[in-house]
Design an enzyme around this catalytic site. Structure first.
Site, PDB file in Angstrom:
ATOM      1  N   LYS A 115       1.101  -1.311  -0.482  1.00  8.59           N
ATOM      2  CA  LYS A 115       0.230  -0.234   0.025  1.00  8.59           C
ATOM      3  C   LYS A 115       0.881   1.537  -0.169  1.00  8.59           C
ATOM      4  O   LYS A 115       0.661   1.787  -0.639  1.00  8.59           O
ATOM      5  CB  LYS A 115      -0.914  -0.065   0.987  1.00  8.59           C
ATOM      6  CG  LYS A 115      -2.092  -0.770   0.854  1.00  8.59           C
ATOM      7  CD  LYS A 115      -2.989  -0.693   2.506  1.00  8.59           C
ATOM      8  CE  LYS A 115      -3.931  -1.801   2.208  1.00  8.59           C
ATOM      9  NZ  LYS A 115      -4.860  -1.769   3.281  1.00  8.59           N
ATOM     10  N   GLU A 199      -1.800   7.166   8.703  1.00  5.83           N
ATOM     11  CA  GLU A 199      -2.259   8.127   7.885  1.00  5.83           C
ATOM     12  C   GLU A 199      -3.073   8.579   9.189  1.00  5.83           C
ATOM     13  O   GLU A 199      -4.469   7.860   9.698  1.00  5.83           O
ATOM     14  CB  GLU A 199      -3.570   7.671   6.299  1.00  5.83           C
ATOM     15  CG  GLU A 199      -3.198   6.717   5.267  1.00  5.83           C
ATOM     16  CD  GLU A 199      -4.019   5.714   4.544  1.00  5.83           C
ATOM     17  OE1 GLU A 199      -4.269   5.230   3.351  1.00  5.83           O
ATOM     18  OE2 GLU A 199      -5.309   5.686   4.869  1.00  5.83           O
ATOM     19  N   ARG A 291      -7.320  -7.319  -8.736  1.00  7.38           N
ATOM     20  CA  ARG A 291      -8.346  -9.544  -8.688  1.00  7.38           C
ATOM     21  C   ARG A 291      -9.887  -8.227  -8.878  1.00  7.38           C
ATOM     22  O   ARG A 291      -9.897  -7.370  -9.056  1.00  7.38           O
ATOM     23  CB  ARG A 291      -8.187  -9.806  -7.824  1.00  7.38           C
ATOM     24  CG  ARG A 291      -8.394  -8.544  -6.881  1.00  7.38           C
ATOM     25  CD  ARG A 291      -8.875  -9.796  -5.545  1.00  7.38           C
ATOM     26  NE  ARG A 291      -8.526  -9.110  -4.040  1.00  7.38           N
ATOM     27  CZ  ARG A 291     -10.256  -8.029  -3.604  1.00  7.38           C
ATOM     28  NH1 ARG A 291     -10.901  -8.794  -3.978  1.00  7.38           N
ATOM     29  NH2 ARG A 291      -9.711  -7.325  -2.533  1.00  7.38           N
TER      30      ARG A 291
HETATM   31  P1  ADP Z   1     -11.659  -5.761  -0.180  1.00  7.04           P
HETATM   32  O1  ADP Z   1     -10.664  -6.223   0.108  1.00  7.04           O
HETATM   33  O2  ADP Z   1     -11.917  -3.992  -1.243  1.00  7.04           O
HETATM   34  O3  ADP Z   1     -12.733  -5.502   0.786  1.00  7.04           O
HETATM   35  P2  ADP Z   1     -13.442  -7.812  -1.433  1.00  7.04           P
HETATM   36  O4  ADP Z   1     -14.536  -7.845  -0.491  1.00  7.04           O
HETATM   37  O5  ADP Z   1     -13.571  -8.072  -3.002  1.00  7.04           O
HETATM   38  O6  ADP Z   1     -12.437  -6.595  -1.848  1.00  7.04           O
HETATM   39  O7  ADP Z   1     -12.621  -9.049  -0.519  1.00  7.04           O
HETATM   40  C1  ADP Z   1     -12.203  -9.639  -1.664  1.00  7.04           C
HETATM   41  C2  ADP Z   1     -12.423 -11.298  -0.327  1.00  7.04           C
HETATM   42  O8  ADP Z   1     -10.790 -11.358  -0.394  1.00  7.04           O
HETATM   43  C3  ADP Z   1     -12.521 -11.141   1.398  1.00  7.04           C
HETATM   44  O9  ADP Z   1     -13.844 -12.357   1.733  1.00  7.04           O
HETATM   45  C4  ADP Z   1     -11.211 -11.169   1.847  1.00  7.04           C
HETATM   46  O10 ADP Z   1     -11.476 -12.103   2.466  1.00  7.04           O
HETATM   47  C5  ADP Z   1     -10.114 -12.385   1.082  1.00  7.04           C
HETATM   48  N1  ADP Z   1      -9.163 -11.453   0.631  1.00  7.04           N
HETATM   49  C6  ADP Z   1      -8.882  -9.716  -0.141  1.00  7.04           C
HETATM   50  N2  ADP Z   1      -7.289  -9.107   0.360  1.00  7.04           N
HETATM   51  C7  ADP Z   1      -6.487 -10.523   0.531  1.00  7.04           C
HETATM   52  C8  ADP Z   1      -5.420 -10.893   1.596  1.00  7.04           C
HETATM   53  N3  ADP Z   1      -4.560  -9.571   1.144  1.00  7.04           N
HETATM   54  N4  ADP Z   1      -5.324 -12.095   1.799  1.00  7.04           N
HETATM   55  C9  ADP Z   1      -6.214 -12.102   2.337  1.00  7.04           C
HETATM   56  N5  ADP Z   1      -7.114 -12.348   1.854  1.00  7.04           N
HETATM   57  C10 ADP Z   1      -7.673 -11.320   1.436  1.00  7.04           C
HETATM   58  P1  ADP Z   2      -8.319  -3.014   2.909  1.00  2.66           P
HETATM   59  O1  ADP Z   2      -6.749  -3.596   1.923  1.00  2.66           O
HETATM   60  O2  ADP Z   2      -7.904  -4.242   4.372  1.00  2.66           O
HETATM   61  O3  ADP Z   2      -9.484  -3.272   2.028  1.00  2.66           O
HETATM   62  P2  ADP Z   2      -8.181  -0.516   2.887  1.00  2.66           P
HETATM   63  O4  ADP Z   2      -7.610   0.692   3.195  1.00  2.66           O
HETATM   64  O5  ADP Z   2      -8.602  -0.405   1.971  1.00  2.66           O
HETATM   65  O6  ADP Z   2      -8.290  -1.616   3.300  1.00  2.66           O
HETATM   66  O7  ADP Z   2      -9.279   0.248   4.036  1.00  2.66           O
HETATM   67  C1  ADP Z   2     -10.543  -0.433   4.252  1.00  2.66           C
HETATM   68  C2  ADP Z   2     -11.780   0.117   5.347  1.00  2.66           C
HETATM   69  O8  ADP Z   2     -11.244   0.771   5.924  1.00  2.66           O
HETATM   70  C3  ADP Z   2     -12.011   2.019   3.699  1.00  2.66           C
HETATM   71  O9  ADP Z   2     -12.913   1.464   2.763  1.00  2.66           O
HETATM   72  C4  ADP Z   2     -12.809   2.657   5.019  1.00  2.66           C
HETATM   73  O10 ADP Z   2     -13.492   1.838   5.240  1.00  2.66           O
HETATM   74  C5  ADP Z   2     -11.607   2.453   5.781  1.00  2.66           C
HETATM   75  N1  ADP Z   2     -10.583   3.737   5.686  1.00  2.66           N
HETATM   76  C6  ADP Z   2      -8.978   2.859   5.429  1.00  2.66           C
HETATM   77  N2  ADP Z   2      -8.646   4.233   5.477  1.00  2.66           N
HETATM   78  C7  ADP Z   2      -8.785   4.819   6.015  1.00  2.66           C
HETATM   79  C8  ADP Z   2      -8.262   6.552   6.653  1.00  2.66           C
HETATM   80  N3  ADP Z   2      -7.246   6.860   6.102  1.00  2.66           N
HETATM   81  N4  ADP Z   2      -9.592   7.261   7.212  1.00  2.66           N
HETATM   82  C9  ADP Z   2     -10.881   6.069   7.739  1.00  2.66           C
HETATM   83  N5  ADP Z   2     -11.250   5.402   6.866  1.00  2.66           N
HETATM   84  C10 ADP Z   2     -10.057   4.536   6.827  1.00  2.66           C
END
Ligand code: ADP
Ligand code: ADP
Ligand code: MG
Length: 472
Positions: A115, A199, A291
């Site tokens: 990230k 962040e 993906r």
């Molecule tokens: P997001 O990561 O934006 O929430 P999705 O809701 O499409 O995306 O997530 C898809 C699935 O993939 C989730 O059920 C989560 O368990 C799995 N997943 C996503 N990223 C990872 C990761 N880095 N390691 C393990 N599982 C992951």
């Molecule tokens: P993941 O890889 O697990 O999907 P993300 O970085 O996409 O993680 O963040 C998942 C969720 O966490 C976001 O959809 C948002 O709701 C919250 N989030 C992430 N970063 C921030 C931030 N800087 N401030 C507030 N909420 C955040």
């Protein structure tokens, strides 16, 4: 075009990929564990192979999967989401064995899996990012100094995190001091990498993400956005398209920013660029998922583009058939995740056997499921049983259609999110489109849903009717 695709996943996404292959006349091979041998996708694939050991390792063993693909003559592998989908080494291993990995290049996966690097790339192409530490934080004092300068609350994130794991909201210096080491340890255990970054916490943002398609000839387009603000524990629960708050101008601007990021990594295949949109309608890039995503269905319903089919043709080297100006968004779509979870018990996953099942139907209703009567939900995988997606001409019509569909949905024998989701469809702020990522915190009343089920004789009658229908 490919002759046979090995589907390296399970559950609803395996079914989704098999359906696309059928329409393209491509043979399919499924993999399954002993725990998952009753999965519907195992029966629907042309061939199915037991992998192991145990319930999970076979889905993560890239070497075993590539060898299987070679042995059975599969010329491509679709990884779905989760498991090996974001594993650059696996994509590379496929390449080295002359098997097409249906996804982006190992380089793009590698970069987007970090990230911090992804944010650096966004900055380089002048896309705004959430203010945060430059690179990772290597020690506690650095984290404390940064957080002081930017002000609490802050978000501590695992550099390699994903799937809503490895994130922590920190509201004070004491919390930060107490939590850093745990976060790092958890990240190391979950992602094999303990590095963290910090962040600024954005108050009450919308989660807005753009669906990208890029081909192997340098064309990148987006299919508009999804609003995934209704979340529990920072994980998505309800997703909609299009956003109810983007103006056409902001959509064009954010879409252009998403395309720019994808182009900067020579991105091909389907991917998602995620942003937060703050209360002043300023947007910030947070990450890119290289993906297919769970929520791709809402985009398909309003654009009529089959994203999984596109993934396959892109991987086969075909140029994109649509140009950016051909993409039109029609009406509204909502997806609800039907999870085997107990919302009132902190969304604890539930297992058990489905004793009655009847899915909703009618105008504008789509089910992507992996569940049927007598199916036993194994405890080893994620809790997603089915995705219910509806579309309608207006927002109001779409919400009513979702409420009606959830009402029709009969899924008995285990606790699911259905009654909870139905309650949200009736809640005035949701109906008015007034929600952001703090929605569930601000609406504790939606946890006060009615769990009383249909009378047993109705369930018996439905099961008999379904059995009779299936016998036709
Ligand atoms: P997001 O990561 O934006 O929430 P999705 O809701 O499409 O995306 O997530 C898809 C699935 O993939 C989730 O059920 C989560 O368990 C799995 N997943 C996503 N990223 C990872 C990761 N880095 N390691 C393990 N599982 C992951
Ligand atoms: P993941 O890889 O697990 O999907 P993300 O970085 O996409 O993680 O963040 C998942 C969720 O966490 C976001 O959809 C948002 O709701 C919250 N989030 C992430 N970063 C921030 C931030 N800087 N401030 C507030 N909420 C955040
Ligand atoms: Mg995310």
């Amino acid at each position: 075009m490919f002759k046979k695709i090995l589907v390296a996943n399970r559950g609803e996404i395996a079914m989704r990929i098999i359906r696309a292959c059928r329409e393209l006349d491509i043979a399919t091979a499924a993999i399954y564990s002993e725990a998952d041998s009753t999965g519907i996708y195992v029966k629907k694939a042309d061939e199915a192979y037991l992998v192991g050991p145990g319930p999970v390792r076979g889905f993560l063993d890239g070497q075993q999967i590539v060898e299987l693909a070679k042995r059975i003559g599969a010329d491509a592998i679709h990884p779905g989401y989760g498991f090996l989908s974001e594993n650059a080494e696996f994509a590379h291993l496929c390449q080295a064995n002359d098997i097409t990995f249906i996804g982006p290049s190992p380089q793009a996966i590698h970069l987007m899996g970090n990230k911090v690097k992804a944010k650096e790339l966004a900055k380089r192409v002048q896309v705004p990012t959430v203010p945060g530490t430059e690179g990772g934080v290597s020690n506690l004092e650095g984290a404390v100094a940064f957080s002081r300068s930017i002000g609490y609350p802050v978000m501590v994130k695992a550099t390699a995190g994903g799937g809503g794991r490895g994130l922590r909201v920190v509201r004070s210096e004491d919390d930060l001091r107490a939590g850093m080491e745990t976060s790092s340890r958890e990240a190391l255990a979950a992602f094999g990498d303990g590095s963290l970054f910090i962040e600024k916490y954005v108050e009450r943002p919308h989660h807005i993400e753009f669906q990208i398609l890029g081909d192997r000839h340098g064309t990148v387009i987006h299919l508009g956005e999804r609003d995934c603000s209704i979340q529990r524990r920072l994980q998505k629960l309800i997703e909609i398209a299009p956003s109810l708050i983007l103006t056409p101008q902001l959509r064009a601007e954010m879409g252009e920013a998403a395309n720019k990021i994808a182009k900067a990594v020579d991105y091909d295949n389907a991917g998602t660029v995620e942003f937060l949109l703050d209360q002043d309608r300023r947007y910030y890039f947070i990450e890119m998922n290289p993906r297919i995503q769970v929520e791709h269905t809402v985009t398909e319903q309003i654009t009529a583009v089959d994203i999984v089919r596109s993934q396959i043709s892109i991987a086969a080297g075909e140029p994109l058939e649509i140009r950016q100006e051909d993409v039109t968004l029609q009406g509204h779509a909502i997806q609800c995740r039907i999870n085997a979870e107990d919302p009132r018990n902190n969304f604890r996953p539930c297992t058990g056997t489905v004793s009655a099942y009847l899915s909703p139907g009618g105008i504008g209703v789509r089910i992507d499921g992996a569940v049927y009567k007598d199916y036993t939900v194994p405890p080893y995988y994620d809790a997603l049983l089915a995705k219910l997606t509806v579309r309608g001409r207006t927002w109001d019509e779409t919400v009513s259609r979702m409420r009606r569909s959830l009402e029709e949905y009969v899924l008995r024998g285990i606790k699911t999110t259905i009654p909870f989701l139905k309650k949200i469809m009736e809640e005035p702020d949701f109906r008015a489109g007034a929600f952001d990522t703090s929605y569930l915190e601000r609406h504790p009343e939606v946890f006060d849903y009615d769990e009383s089920l249909e009378p047993e004789d109705l369930v018996v009658a439905i099961s008999a009717a379904v059995a009779a229908y299936e016998g036709l």
